[in-house]
Design an enzyme around this catalytic site. Structure first.
Site, PDB file in Angstrom:
ATOM      1  CE  LYS A  35      -4.371   0.794   2.395  1.00 20.87           C
ATOM      2  NZ  LYS A  35      -4.999   0.715   3.719  1.00 20.87           N
TER       3      LYS A  35
HETATM    4  C1  E4P Z   1      -8.385   1.577   3.715  1.00 23.14           C
HETATM    5  O1  E4P Z   1      -7.595   0.787   3.246  1.00 23.14           O
HETATM    6  C2  E4P Z   1      -8.200   2.266   4.978  1.00 23.14           C
HETATM    7  O2  E4P Z   1      -7.478   1.402   5.818  1.00 23.14           O
HETATM    8  C3  E4P Z   1      -9.483   2.584   5.703  1.00 23.14           C
HETATM    9  O3  E4P Z   1     -10.621   2.175   4.979  1.00 23.14           O
HETATM   10  C4  E4P Z   1      -9.557   3.953   6.260  1.00 23.14           C
HETATM   11  O4  E4P Z   1     -10.767   4.091   6.948  1.00 23.14           O
HETATM   12  P1  E4P Z   1     -11.032   5.250   8.025  1.00 23.14           P
HETATM   13  O5  E4P Z   1     -11.327   6.509   7.302  1.00 23.14           O
HETATM   14  O6  E4P Z   1     -12.222   4.753   8.796  1.00 23.14           O
HETATM   15  O7  E4P Z   1      -9.787   5.341   8.870  1.00 23.14           O
END
Ligand code: E4P
Length: 217
Positions: A83
């Protein structure tokens, strides 16, 4: 639509995986912090539980260090998806890593133009954060629809991974629009099965069944 679970909690992941619900997992630095675990150790454990892609995020912001961290994370397991943030360095790393045959999830996407760049950089997944867009008073699902149109216009193979999911309605809208994947917190995934009429109907059937005095054996 594929379901990924957005957590580094291995107990939750095991339980949901046993239900046959999981196509993958996403983590991020905040979720690793929440787990209280070492990133290498917990990510290896997750990769052993789930067959599909497991996103592990680099912590670096410059290209060279991102690539070094990607090499370390890639060694955890074959189903690691690196990522990277949606920055120029992140896109450069995306291009290099996918060129090398690795899966890449480009994260922190908040605009259609960002998603276009990620697709051109060969991203495996683009992660638009719908909940965080809703928080600003805009409609996060509109972004999913825009990206769907753009990717279809040009036959991009990048999969739309709807992220920052906060409600069951986000999941339904993502599926209606044609998002390829939604990464969903465990609590929301569990809520998807719930409907008050299901509970009410089941109670009535069970009450009537008891009155029959029968057993299925
Ligand atoms: C996606 O890969 C992220 O880890 C995640 O969906 C972020 O979500 P949040 O806005 O609830 O932190």
């Amino acid at each position: 639509m594929k379901f990924f679970v957005d957590t580094a909690d291995t107990k939750e992941i095991s339980e949901l995986n046993a239900l046959g619900l999981l196509d993958g997992v996403t983590t991020n630095p905040s979720l690793i912090l929440k787990s209280g675990r070492d990133i290498m150790e917990v990510t290896k454990e997750i990769c052993d539980i789930v067959e599909g892609p497991v996103s592990a995020e680099v912590a670096a912001t410059d290209y060279e260090q991102m690539m070094r961290e990607a090499d370390v994370l890639s060694k955890i397991a074959d189903n690691i998806c690196i990522k990277v943030p949606l920055t120029f360095d992140g896109l450069k790393a995306c291009k290099a890593l996918t060129g090398d045959g690795r899966m890449v999830n480009v994260t922190l996407c908040f605009s259609a133009n960002q998603a276009l760049l990620a697709a051109k950089a060969g991203a495996t997944f683009i992660s638009p954060f719908v909940g965080r867009i809703d928080d600003t008073g805009e409609d996060g699902m509109e972004l999913i629809a825009e990206i769907r149109t753009i990717y279809d216009n040009y036959d991009f193979g990048t999969e739309i991974l709807t992220a920052s999911v906060r409600t069951v309605n986000h999941v339904k809208q993502a599926a209606l629009i044609g998002s390829d994947v939604a990464t969903v917190p465990p609590a929301i995934l569990r809520q998807l099965v719930k409907h008050p009429l299901t509970d009410k109907g089941l109670d009535a059937f069970l009450a009537d069944w008891a009155k029959t005095g029968q057993n299925i054996a």
